[in-house]
Design a protein around this motif. Structure first.
Motif, PDB file in Angstrom:
ATOM      1  N   VAL A  98       7.810 -10.918  -4.503  1.00  0.00           N
ATOM      2  CA  VAL A  98       8.017 -12.452  -3.642  1.00  0.00           C
ATOM      3  C   VAL A  98       9.294 -13.289  -4.284  1.00  0.00           C
ATOM      4  CG1 VAL A  98       7.240 -14.268  -2.677  1.00  0.00           C
ATOM      5  CG2 VAL A  98       6.037 -12.307  -2.304  1.00  0.00           C
ATOM      6  N   ILE A  99       9.084 -13.590  -5.808  1.00  0.00           N
ATOM      7  CA  ILE A  99       9.919 -14.594  -6.294  1.00  0.00           C
ATOM      8  C   ILE A  99      11.247 -13.832  -6.732  1.00  0.00           C
ATOM      9  CG2 ILE A  99      10.284 -15.503  -8.623  1.00  0.00           C
ATOM     10  CD1 ILE A  99       7.063 -15.873  -8.791  1.00  0.00           C
ATOM     11  N   ALA A 100      10.892 -12.224  -7.133  1.00  0.00           N
ATOM     12  CA  ALA A 100      12.357 -11.800  -7.398  1.00  0.00           C
ATOM     13  C   ALA A 100      13.499 -11.532  -5.991  1.00  0.00           C
ATOM     14  CB  ALA A 100      12.123 -10.495  -8.036  1.00  0.00           C
ATOM     15  N   PHE A 101      12.588 -11.462  -4.868  1.00  0.00           N
ATOM     16  CA  PHE A 101      13.274 -11.267  -3.525  1.00  0.00           C
ATOM     17  C   PHE A 101      14.210 -12.251  -3.391  1.00  0.00           C
ATOM     18  CE2 PHE A 101      13.579 -11.425   1.056  1.00  0.00           C
ATOM     19  CZ  PHE A 101      14.127 -10.021   1.286  1.00  0.00           C
ATOM     20  N   ALA A 102      14.110 -13.579  -3.822  1.00  0.00           N
ATOM     21  CA  ALA A 102      14.742 -14.709  -3.404  1.00  0.00           C
ATOM     22  C   ALA A 102      16.508 -14.240  -3.868  1.00  0.00           C
ATOM     23  CB  ALA A 102      14.309 -15.890  -4.280  1.00  0.00           C
ATOM     24  N   LEU A 113      14.390  -3.044  -1.003  1.00  0.00           N
ATOM     25  CA  LEU A 113      13.870  -4.224  -1.498  1.00  0.00           C
ATOM     26  C   LEU A 113      13.148  -5.138  -0.539  1.00  0.00           C
ATOM     27  CD1 LEU A 113      16.419  -5.179  -4.235  1.00  0.00           C
ATOM     28  CD2 LEU A 113      14.219  -4.298  -4.748  1.00  0.00           C
ATOM     29  N   SER A 114      13.757  -5.380   0.644  1.00  0.00           N
ATOM     30  CA  SER A 114      13.174  -5.973   1.577  1.00  0.00           C
ATOM     31  C   SER A 114      11.872  -5.411   2.195  1.00  0.00           C
ATOM     32  CB  SER A 114      14.058  -6.098   2.968  1.00  0.00           C
ATOM     33  OG  SER A 114      15.306  -6.641   2.659  1.00  0.00           O
ATOM     34  N   PHE A 115      11.823  -4.047   2.034  1.00  0.00           N
ATOM     35  CA  PHE A 115      10.676  -3.215   2.335  1.00  0.00           C
ATOM     36  C   PHE A 115       9.307  -3.519   1.282  1.00  0.00           C
ATOM     37  CE2 PHE A 115       7.670   0.516   1.796  1.00  0.00           C
ATOM     38  CZ  PHE A 115       7.123   0.378   2.944  1.00  0.00           C
ATOM     39  N   ALA A 116       9.970  -3.589  -0.024  1.00  0.00           N
ATOM     40  CA  ALA A 116       9.203  -4.130  -1.010  1.00  0.00           C
ATOM     41  C   ALA A 116       8.464  -5.499  -0.796  1.00  0.00           C
ATOM     42  CB  ALA A 116       9.719  -3.896  -2.308  1.00  0.00           C
ATOM     43  N   PHE A 117       9.428  -6.447  -0.422  1.00  0.00           N
ATOM     44  CA  PHE A 117       8.890  -7.652  -0.262  1.00  0.00           C
ATOM     45  C   PHE A 117       7.675  -7.695   0.833  1.00  0.00           C
ATOM     46  CE2 PHE A 117       9.782 -11.528   2.349  1.00  0.00           C
ATOM     47  CZ  PHE A 117       9.342 -12.577   1.596  1.00  0.00           C
ATOM     48  N   GLY A 118       8.020  -7.038   2.072  1.00  0.00           N
ATOM     49  CA  GLY A 118       7.059  -6.844   3.073  1.00  0.00           C
ATOM     50  C   GLY A 118       5.624  -6.357   2.371  1.00  0.00           C
ATOM     51  N   CYS A 119       5.842  -5.330   1.732  1.00  0.00           N
ATOM     52  CA  CYS A 119       4.568  -4.765   1.302  1.00  0.00           C
ATOM     53  C   CYS A 119       3.906  -5.816   0.250  1.00  0.00           C
ATOM     54  CB  CYS A 119       4.810  -3.597   0.378  1.00  0.00           C
ATOM     55  SG  CYS A 119       5.371  -1.874   1.281  1.00  0.00           S
ATOM     56  N   ARG A 160      -3.133  -6.409 -11.665  1.00  0.00           N
ATOM     57  CA  ARG A 160      -2.030  -5.813 -11.724  1.00  0.00           C
ATOM     58  C   ARG A 160      -1.294  -5.895 -10.479  1.00  0.00           C
ATOM     59  NH1 ARG A 160      -2.827  -0.131 -12.994  1.00  0.00           N
ATOM     60  NH2 ARG A 160      -3.372   0.150 -10.561  1.00  0.00           N
ATOM     61  N   ALA A 161      -2.075  -5.755  -9.364  1.00  0.00           N
ATOM     62  CA  ALA A 161      -1.467  -5.636  -7.937  1.00  0.00           C
ATOM     63  C   ALA A 161      -1.000  -7.085  -7.358  1.00  0.00           C
ATOM     64  CB  ALA A 161      -2.575  -5.111  -6.766  1.00  0.00           C
ATOM     65  N   VAL A 162      -1.801  -8.119  -7.926  1.00  0.00           N
ATOM     66  CA  VAL A 162      -1.403  -9.535  -7.586  1.00  0.00           C
ATOM     67  C   VAL A 162      -0.424  -9.957  -8.230  1.00  0.00           C
ATOM     68  CG1 VAL A 162      -2.433 -11.974  -7.663  1.00  0.00           C
ATOM     69  CG2 VAL A 162      -4.153  -9.950  -6.803  1.00  0.00           C
ATOM     70  N   TRP A 163      -0.298  -9.599  -9.677  1.00  0.00           N
ATOM     71  CA  TRP A 163       0.875 -10.213 -10.390  1.00  0.00           C
ATOM     72  C   TRP A 163       2.261  -9.559  -9.730  1.00  0.00           C
ATOM     73  CZ3 TRP A 163      -1.299  -9.555 -16.011  1.00  0.00           C
ATOM     74  CH2 TRP A 163      -2.082 -10.527 -16.481  1.00  0.00           C
ATOM     75  N   SER A 164       1.972  -8.135  -9.732  1.00  0.00           N
ATOM     76  CA  SER A 164       3.344  -7.474  -9.187  1.00  0.00           C
ATOM     77  C   SER A 164       3.824  -7.918  -7.632  1.00  0.00           C
ATOM     78  CB  SER A 164       3.203  -6.068  -9.325  1.00  0.00           C
ATOM     79  OG  SER A 164       2.207  -5.488  -8.324  1.00  0.00           O
ATOM     80  N   ALA A 165       2.653  -8.399  -6.835  1.00  0.00           N
ATOM     81  CA  ALA A 165       3.127  -8.728  -5.612  1.00  0.00           C
ATOM     82  C   ALA A 165       3.777 -10.135  -5.688  1.00  0.00           C
ATOM     83  CB  ALA A 165       1.841  -8.805  -4.570  1.00  0.00           C
ATOM     84  N   VAL A 166       3.037 -10.884  -6.541  1.00  0.00           N
ATOM     85  CA  VAL A 166       3.776 -12.484  -6.536  1.00  0.00           C
ATOM     86  C   VAL A 166       4.969 -12.289  -7.307  1.00  0.00           C
ATOM     87  CG1 VAL A 166       3.534 -14.689  -7.705  1.00  0.00           C
ATOM     88  CG2 VAL A 166       1.380 -13.483  -6.628  1.00  0.00           C
ATOM     89  N   ALA A 167       5.192 -11.446  -8.033  1.00  0.00           N
ATOM     90  CA  ALA A 167       6.719 -11.164  -8.815  1.00  0.00           C
ATOM     91  C   ALA A 167       7.498 -10.831  -7.942  1.00  0.00           C
ATOM     92  CB  ALA A 167       6.444 -10.601 -10.016  1.00  0.00           C
TER      93      ALA A 167
END
Length: 237
Positions: free
Chosen positions: A152-156, A59-65, A143-150
């Motif tokens: 970042v929020i979920a990583f909290a 999940l940290s890697f996903a956050f970085g991506c 789709r890419a922007v929505w999932s990236a923003v989501a």
């Protein structure tokens, strides 16, 4: 590294990772001694703890991506984000199931609304919703922007899960360290930790390739026949 070498790297990581997990699990089941207080049930920790570590890493890697895509707009980061999110969901679900198997003989219940368990469940739901969100996005950029923003929020929730046993009264034990774990338990834990790391890294690389192929199909221009059919005839109303 040549393209041919990179092509074989991901499958090689999967094979090595699976072999290490088998070796570490066999060591933990048959060679390592039982724990003094928990007895044989403690052996599930040889997969449970490495799964927890690697779920946070994935999940940290996903956050970085997600951050990399938002900052650069490079599609390779969106492909990796999709793959890492799916792996994070799988590892988090495995973590919950392993924890339930451990909790029943030690706590007497399969589930308790303990801070660690509750925040982990929230993480599963939050991260699991992002692939579902992507499934409804037909426009690749949106789709890419929505999932990236989501993401970042979920990583909290990831650091909240980690520190929950320190911030609140919890049934769950605190994080283990080399200083708190007997030397007899080190090797199976470390072998499985690296095994799961190699396994999910290879799987993420393979899954990212599939995402790249799908993106190529979505963004490819229509075939000449379809383009001609979609263009009105010259001189027609």
């Amino acid at each position: 590294m040549s393209p041919r070498s990179r092509q074989w790297l991901a499958p090689a990581l999967v094979v090595v990772g699976a072999a290490l997990v088998c070796a570490g699990s066999a060591w933990g089941l048959f060679k390592a001694p039982p724990e003094v207080f928990m007895g044989e049930v403690q052996r599930i920790m040889y997969v449970h703890v490495p799964t927890a570590w690697n779920a946070m890493l994935a999940l940290s890697f996903a956050f970085g991506c997600a951050l990399a895509f938002l900052l650069t707009g490079d599609w390779k980061w969106d492909n990796r984000l999709e793959a890492a999110l799916e792996m994070g969901v799988v590892l988090s679900l495995l973590l919950c199931m392993q924890g339930a198997i451990w909790a029943k003989p030690t706590w007497g219940v399969w589930w308790d609304w303990d801070p660690r368990l509750t925040t982990t469940a929230v993480r599963v739901l939050a991260v699991g919703a992002i692939p579902a969100l992507r499934a409804f996005g037909e426009v690749p950029g949106r789709r890419a922007v929505w999932s990236a923003v989501a993401c970042v929020i979920a990583f909290a929730d990831v650091p909240i899960v980690y520190f929950s046993v320190k911030w609140w009264n919890s049934l769950h034990q605190a994080q283990s360290t080399p200083e708190t774990v007997s030397s007899a338990f080190h090797w199976p834990l470390r072998i499985n930790a690296f095994g799961i790391l190699f396994l999910w890294t290879g799987l993420v690389a393979l899954r990212a390739r599939l995402s790249a192929l799908r993106l190529r199909e979505e963004t490819a221009p229509p075939p000449p026949a379809e383009a001609a059919a979609a263009t009105p005839a010259q001189g027609a109303w």
